[in-house]
Design a protein around this motif. Structure first.
Motif, PDB file in Angstrom:
ATOM      1  N   LYS A 206      18.480  92.600 192.504  1.00 30.31           N
ATOM      2  CA  LYS A 206      19.630  93.486 192.713  1.00 30.31           C
ATOM      3  C   LYS A 206      19.941  93.699 194.193  1.00 30.31           C
ATOM      4  N   PHE A 207      19.238  93.005 195.065  1.00 29.81           N
ATOM      5  CA  PHE A 207      19.437  93.173 196.498  1.00 29.81           C
ATOM      6  C   PHE A 207      20.135  91.968 197.113  1.00 29.81           C
ATOM      7  N   TRP A 208      20.701  92.204 198.319  1.00 27.07           N
ATOM      8  CA  TRP A 208      21.342  91.157 199.095  1.00 27.07           C
ATOM      9  C   TRP A 208      20.690  91.114 200.474  1.00 27.07           C
ATOM     10  N   SER A 209      20.416  89.906 200.943  1.00 26.01           N
ATOM     11  CA  SER A 209      19.650  89.774 202.185  1.00 26.01           C
ATOM     12  C   SER A 209      20.352  88.867 203.185  1.00 26.01           C
ATOM     13  N   LEU A 210      20.322  89.304 204.438  1.00 18.52           N
ATOM     14  CA  LEU A 210      20.703  88.472 205.575  1.00 18.52           C
ATOM     15  C   LEU A 210      19.419  88.038 206.258  1.00 18.52           C
ATOM     16  N   PHE A 211      19.385  86.801 206.711  1.00 19.73           N
ATOM     17  CA  PHE A 211      18.205  86.295 207.410  1.00 19.73           C
ATOM     18  C   PHE A 211      18.598  85.746 208.775  1.00 19.73           C
ATOM     19  N   ARG A 212      17.683  85.887 209.714  1.00 18.32           N
ATOM     20  CA  ARG A 212      17.836  85.214 210.999  1.00 18.32           C
ATOM     21  C   ARG A 212      16.651  84.279 211.167  1.00 18.32           C
ATOM     22  N   LEU A 213      16.949  83.024 211.429  1.00 17.91           N
ATOM     23  CA  LEU A 213      15.886  82.047 211.638  1.00 17.91           C
ATOM     24  C   LEU A 213      15.298  82.239 213.031  1.00 17.91           C
ATOM     25  N   GLU A 214      13.996  82.538 213.072  1.00 15.07           N
ATOM     26  CA  GLU A 214      13.312  82.706 214.349  1.00 15.07           C
ATOM     27  C   GLU A 214      12.672  81.384 214.790  1.00 15.07           C
ATOM     28  N   GLN A 215      11.992  80.738 213.856  1.00 18.22           N
ATOM     29  CA  GLN A 215      11.298  79.497 214.200  1.00 18.22           C
ATOM     30  C   GLN A 215      10.988  78.708 212.940  1.00 18.22           C
ATOM     31  N   LEU A 216      11.219  77.408 212.989  1.00 14.17           N
ATOM     32  CA  LEU A 216      10.811  76.506 211.917  1.00 14.17           C
ATOM     33  C   LEU A 216       9.713  75.621 212.469  1.00 14.17           C
ATOM     34  N   GLN A 217       8.534  75.747 211.902  1.00 17.03           N
ATOM     35  CA  GLN A 217       7.375  75.028 212.419  1.00 17.03           C
ATOM     36  C   GLN A 217       6.952  73.964 211.422  1.00 17.03           C
ATOM     37  N   GLY A 218       7.197  72.708 211.774  1.00 15.62           N
ATOM     38  CA  GLY A 218       6.781  71.620 210.902  1.00 15.62           C
ATOM     39  C   GLY A 218       5.283  71.397 210.970  1.00 15.62           C
ATOM     40  N   ALA A 219       4.689  71.097 209.837  1.00 15.90           N
ATOM     41  CA  ALA A 219       3.242  70.848 209.784  1.00 15.90           C
ATOM     42  C   ALA A 219       2.912  69.522 210.453  1.00 15.90           C
ATOM     43  N   SER A 220       1.726  69.454 211.030  1.00 18.45           N
ATOM     44  CA  SER A 220       1.262  68.229 211.680  1.00 18.45           C
ATOM     45  C   SER A 220      -0.233  68.081 211.474  1.00 18.45           C
ATOM     46  N   LEU A 221      -0.665  66.839 211.322  1.00 21.50           N
ATOM     47  CA  LEU A 221      -2.103  66.587 211.200  1.00 21.50           C
ATOM     48  C   LEU A 221      -2.829  66.840 212.509  1.00 21.50           C
ATOM     49  N   ASP A 222      -2.080  66.968 213.592  1.00 19.21           N
ATOM     50  CA  ASP A 222      -2.699  67.302 214.878  1.00 19.21           C
ATOM     51  C   ASP A 222      -3.146  68.760 214.920  1.00 19.21           C
ATOM     52  N   ASN A 223      -2.660  69.556 213.959  1.00 21.34           N
ATOM     53  CA  ASN A 223      -3.067  70.955 213.858  1.00 21.34           C
ATOM     54  C   ASN A 223      -4.455  71.010 213.201  1.00 21.34           C
ATOM     55  N   PRO A 224      -5.492  71.466 213.931  1.00 26.13           N
ATOM     56  CA  PRO A 224      -6.856  71.463 213.376  1.00 26.13           C
ATOM     57  C   PRO A 224      -6.993  72.252 212.080  1.00 26.13           C
ATOM     58  N   GLU A 225      -6.252  73.350 211.954  1.00 25.34           N
ATOM     59  CA  GLU A 225      -6.353  74.174 210.748  1.00 25.34           C
ATOM     60  C   GLU A 225      -5.796  73.436 209.530  1.00 25.34           C
ATOM     61  N   ILE A 226      -4.687  72.735 209.738  1.00 21.72           N
ATOM     62  CA  ILE A 226      -4.086  71.986 208.633  1.00 21.72           C
ATOM     63  C   ILE A 226      -4.993  70.831 208.225  1.00 21.72           C
ATOM     64  N   ARG A 227      -5.519  70.107 209.201  1.00 25.92           N
ATOM     65  CA  ARG A 227      -6.416  68.992 208.886  1.00 25.92           C
ATOM     66  C   ARG A 227      -7.652  69.498 208.135  1.00 25.92           C
ATOM     67  N   LYS A 228      -8.202  70.609 208.582  1.00 26.80           N
ATOM     68  CA  LYS A 228      -9.380  71.166 207.916  1.00 26.80           C
ATOM     69  C   LYS A 228      -9.066  71.555 206.480  1.00 26.80           C
ATOM     70  N   LYS A 229      -7.898  72.165 206.286  1.00 27.26           N
ATOM     71  CA  LYS A 229      -7.490  72.579 204.941  1.00 27.26           C
ATOM     72  C   LYS A 229      -7.353  71.375 204.017  1.00 27.26           C
ATOM     73  N   LEU A 230      -6.693  70.329 204.492  1.00 30.58           N
ATOM     74  CA  LEU A 230      -6.477  69.152 203.657  1.00 30.58           C
ATOM     75  C   LEU A 230      -7.775  68.391 203.421  1.00 30.58           C
ATOM     76  N   ASP A 231      -8.618  68.318 204.448  1.00 29.46           N
ATOM     77  CA  ASP A 231      -9.940  67.705 204.274  1.00 29.46           C
ATOM     78  C   ASP A 231     -10.705  68.403 203.156  1.00 29.46           C
ATOM     79  N   GLY A 232     -10.667  69.736 203.184  1.00 28.83           N
ATOM     80  CA  GLY A 232     -11.369  70.510 202.166  1.00 28.83           C
ATOM     81  C   GLY A 232     -10.826  70.255 200.773  1.00 28.83           C
ATOM     82  N   GLU A 233      -9.489  70.202 200.647  1.00 28.87           N
ATOM     83  CA  GLU A 233      -8.877  69.965 199.341  1.00 28.87           C
ATOM     84  C   GLU A 233      -9.229  68.580 198.807  1.00 28.87           C
ATOM     85  N   LEU A 234      -9.179  67.586 199.682  1.00 30.17           N
ATOM     86  CA  LEU A 234      -9.523  66.224 199.263  1.00 30.17           C
ATOM     87  C   LEU A 234     -10.986  66.111 198.852  1.00 30.17           C
TER      88      LEU A 234
END
Length: 254
Positions: A206-234
């Motif tokens: 029942k609500f209406w929202s306006l948004f302002r885009l502050e930042q869009l951050q694409g994922a990268s395997l160079d990100n240690p946290e992302i690599r660790k997460k995917l390593d763990g899942e695999l």
């Protein structure tokens, strides 16, 4: 052959069967069994792998680092710490060695699959930082958009004045959210927008929202946290595959 008790509480001995029934009653038996099975798979694999080994010098350096990090250089303090944690030197050394072996095993399992898996998961790993103004009707949302876009009003001021959500106290900033978690219409707008752009209004219940885009951050395997997460899942997927042809039977009764 009579089995040894699991625990002694006061004067009473607690059998393994009773301990398992307590875990079952508390809803924690499944996680207990899962961890046992997981360790079983890892140990069996390590025993069969001649290519996985650790230089003793590396283990000794890791032990030194362990003690330095915890200010346990003094031998007396170190012995007290071992007693408090109910572990001896050899067991601690074994834990450290196993951590190195586990890292080698994980790497060997995931190294050839990580890039393909990352491409499969990327849409769910990209995240976006948004600010929002949430109001009760579309007319007000449209009016606020005009104030920002055409009249130059500050998004932050309008968020504090009009938004009905708690993030208005933080200038409307929602923080980082997974791009894949956004509604499709908002996600499509974010994908083609530039930082600072006003998006919407969009209807949510029942609500209406306006948004302002502050930042869009694409994922990268160079990100240690992302690599660790995917390593763990695999790695966990690999463990599941190792077990799928094995029947597991839990004997809860004594």
């Amino acid at each position: 052959m009579e089995s040894k008790p699991l625990l002694t509480i006061g004067e009473e001995q607690l059998s393994w069967g009773q301990g398992l029934r307590y875990l079952q009653a508390s809803g924690k038996l499944q996680s207990f069994v899962t961890e046992i099975v997981r360790q079983y798979v890892i140990e069996k694999e390590l025993q069969s792998r001649e290519d996985i080994n650790v230089n003793p010098a590396v283990i000794q350096q890791a032990m030194i680092d362990f003690r330095l990090q915890r200010k346990l250089e003094d031998q007396k303090k170190f012995q007290e710490w071992l007693q408090q944690n109910r572990i001896n030197y050899n067991a601690l050394e074994s834990q450290i060695e196993n951590s190195f072996k586990l890292k080698q095993l994980k790497d060997s399992v995931t190294v050839e699959k990580i890039e393909t898996y990352f491409n499969e998961r990327k849409a769910g790993l990209d995240y976006v930082i948004l600010s929002r103004i949430v109001v009760g009707d579309k007319e007000l949302a449209d009016a606020l958009r005009r104030k920002i876009v055409e009249e130059g009003s500050r998004f932050e001021d309008l968020a504090k004045e009009y938004s009905v959500t708690n993030d208005k106290n933080f200038n409307g900033i929602m923080g980082a959210v997974s791009l894949s978690s956004l509604p499709e219409d908002l996600r499509n707008s974010v994908n083609t927008a530039n930082p600072g752009e006003i998006l919407g209004p969009f209807q949510t219940n029942k609500f209406w929202s306006l948004f302002r885009l502050e930042q869009l951050q694409g994922a990268s395997l160079d990100n240690p946290e992302i690599r660790k997460k995917l390593d763990g899942e695999l790695f966990e997927r690999w463990i599941s595959e190792k077990l799928q042809d094995n029947k597991i039977t839990l004997h809860v009764n004594d």
